[in-house]
Motif scaffolding. Structure first.
Motif, mmCIF file in Angstrom:
data_model
loop_
_atom_site.group_PDB
_atom_site.id
_atom_site.type_symbol
_atom_site.label_atom_id
_atom_site.label_comp_id
_atom_site.label_asym_id
_atom_site.label_seq_id
_atom_site.Cartn_x
_atom_site.Cartn_y
_atom_site.Cartn_z
ATOM 1 N N LYS A 1 -51.483 45.903 -28.034
ATOM 2 C CA LYS A 1 -50.483 44.995 -27.888
ATOM 3 C C LYS A 1 -50.012 45.348 -26.566
ATOM 4 O O LYS A 1 -50.038 46.325 -25.957
ATOM 5 C CB LYS A 1 -49.394 45.452 -28.870
ATOM 6 N N ILE A 2 -49.413 44.287 -25.631
ATOM 7 C CA ILE A 2 -48.949 44.471 -24.447
ATOM 8 C C ILE A 2 -47.337 44.573 -24.514
ATOM 9 O O ILE A 2 -46.891 43.843 -25.011
ATOM 10 C CB ILE A 2 -49.444 43.184 -23.521
ATOM 11 N N ARG B 1 -51.915 44.790 -15.128
ATOM 12 C CA ARG B 1 -52.846 45.739 -16.037
ATOM 13 C C ARG B 1 -52.216 47.027 -16.273
ATOM 14 O O ARG B 1 -52.870 47.930 -17.002
ATOM 15 C CB ARG B 1 -54.178 45.999 -14.945
ATOM 16 N N SER B 2 -50.829 47.109 -16.216
ATOM 17 C CA SER B 2 -50.161 48.163 -16.656
ATOM 18 C C SER B 2 -48.651 47.966 -16.700
ATOM 19 O O SER B 2 -48.227 46.785 -16.577
ATOM 20 C CB SER B 2 -50.355 49.374 -15.529
ATOM 21 N N VAL B 3 -47.886 48.830 -17.184
ATOM 22 C CA VAL B 3 -46.331 48.990 -17.291
ATOM 23 C C VAL B 3 -45.871 49.932 -16.535
ATOM 24 O O VAL B 3 -46.431 51.015 -16.127
ATOM 25 C CB VAL B 3 -46.040 48.754 -18.755
ATOM 26 N N HIS C 1 -52.274 49.439 -19.623
ATOM 27 C CA HIS C 1 -52.110 48.554 -21.020
ATOM 28 C C HIS C 1 -53.170 49.382 -22.166
ATOM 29 O O HIS C 1 -52.471 49.429 -23.267
ATOM 30 C CB HIS C 1 -52.627 47.184 -21.070
ATOM 31 N N GLU C 2 -54.333 49.953 -21.660
ATOM 32 C CA GLU C 2 -55.047 50.349 -22.548
ATOM 33 C C GLU C 2 -54.900 51.666 -23.081
ATOM 34 O O GLU C 2 -55.426 52.377 -24.037
ATOM 35 C CB GLU C 2 -56.526 50.237 -22.406
#
Length: 68
Positions: free
Chosen positions: A7-8, A35-37, A61-62
């Motif tokens: 999930k994002i 691609r990230s938070v 995210h991964e």
């Protein structure tokens, strides 16, 4: 073993992730990252005990899972 989900996260979500064999938890804050938070770690009660230099960090995210 830590298993991220697919999930994002959105701003306001609480996520957890592992870095250097330490589990971190934080609140996602608004950003323009694709691609990230950016995660605010100040919600952690033991952040002072963990020798981590910053109270915010970037997580791909991964590499995290949403917990709320």
């Amino acid at each position: 073993m830590f298993t991220p989900d697919k999930k994002i996260a959105q701003p306001g979500n609480i996520v957890e992730f592992e870095r250097n064999d330490i589990m971190f938890k934080g609140k996602v804050i608004p950003s323009q990252c694709q691609r990230s938070v950016i995660v605010d770690l100040t919600i952690m009660d033991n952040l002072d005990e963990i020798d981590f230099e910053f109270d915010r960090t970037v997580v791909a995210h991964e590499n995290y899972r949403i917990i709320s």
